[in-house]
Design an enzyme around this catalytic site. Structure first.
Site, PDB file in Angstrom:
ATOM      1  N   HIS A  27       0.829  -1.340   0.228  1.00 54.31           N
ATOM      2  CA  HIS A  27      -0.379  -0.409   0.065  1.00 54.31           C
ATOM      3  C   HIS A  27       0.450   1.426  -0.113  1.00 54.31           C
ATOM      4  O   HIS A  27       1.518   1.226   0.767  1.00 54.31           O
ATOM      5  CB  HIS A  27      -0.781  -0.476   0.847  1.00 54.31           C
TER       6      HIS A  27
ATOM      7  N   HIS B 177       1.087   5.285   1.160  1.00 55.29           N
ATOM      8  CA  HIS B 177       0.736   6.130   1.682  1.00 55.29           C
ATOM      9  C   HIS B 177       0.261   7.432   1.118  1.00 55.29           C
ATOM     10  O   HIS B 177       1.724   7.835   1.138  1.00 55.29           O
ATOM     11  CB  HIS B 177       0.831   6.314   3.279  1.00 55.29           C
TER      12      HIS B 177
END
Ligand code: AMP
Length: 141
Positions: A102, A104
Site C-alpha cells: 500500500h 500512503h
C-alpha cells in the site's frame, strides 16, 4: 486475480469489510487510512494481493503508480494541504504492518509537526562506488 482470504486489504477490496473508499480503479483502490497521520491520509492499494513492491510485476506497478498524480492532487486540494508525502513501508523491517502493498499519501502543510527522522550518514571513501557497482550488477542480472 490474486486475493488472500484473510488479508484485511483484500477483504476491503472484496467489499467484506467497510472502508471509506475514494477511488475504485481496475488496478488499485484508494481509501482513507483508519488511523490517519493527517486528515485525508489515503492508502492506495493494488487490487491484487502483492505483499511488497519488489514482488509486483512491473506493468501492474506502473498502473498503480499512474493513479498517484491525480489522487495526490485530489488529496491535497480536498484538505487544503500544500504538499504530501508518498510513503511505502516495504517489508516488516521497514515498518510494514499490513502485508499487502500500500502507498500512503499523507497530506502536509507548513509547520504541521509531521516529519521523518533522517539519520543521515556519509559514505566512507570508496564505499559509494562499491555500492553503486553492486547495484548496477543487480540491475543487470
Ligand atoms: P503500514 O505500517 O505501512 O503497513 O500501514 C498500515 C496502515 O493501514 C496503517 O496506517 C493503518 O492505520 C492502516 N489500516 C489498517 N487497517 C485498516 C483498515 N481496515 N482500514 C483503513 N486503514 C487501515
Amino acid at each position: 486475480m490474486l486475493s488472500e482470504p484473510n488479508c484485511v486489504f483484500c477483504r476491503i477490496i472484496r467489499g467484506e469489510i467497510p472502508a471509506t473508499v475514494i477511488h475504485r480503479g481496475e488496478a488499485c483502490l484508494a481509501f482513507l487510512d483508519i488511523q490517519p497521520l493527517a486528515s485525508g491520509h489515503t492508502l492506495v492499494v493494488p487490487t491484487q494481493h502483492y505483499p511488497t513492491l519488489d514482488r509486483m510485476p512491473e506493468q501492474l506497478a506502473g498502473e498503480v503508480a499512474a493513479a498517484l498524480p491525480r489522487l495526490g492532487s485530489a488529496v491535497m486540494r480536498a484538505v487544503g494541504a500544500t504538499g504530501f508525502n508518498v510513503l511505502i513501508n516495504n517489508g516488516s523491517d521497514a515498518g510494514q504492518v499490513v502485508p499487502h502493498l500500500h502507498i500512503h499519501l499523507i497530506p502536509r502543510r507548513a509547520g504541521d509537526g509531521l516529519g521523518f527522522r533522517w539519520n543521515v550518514r556519509g559514505y566512507q571513501p570508496g564505499e559509494a562506488d562499491r555500492v553503486a557497482e553492486s547495484l548496477r550488477r543487480e540491475l543487470a542480472g
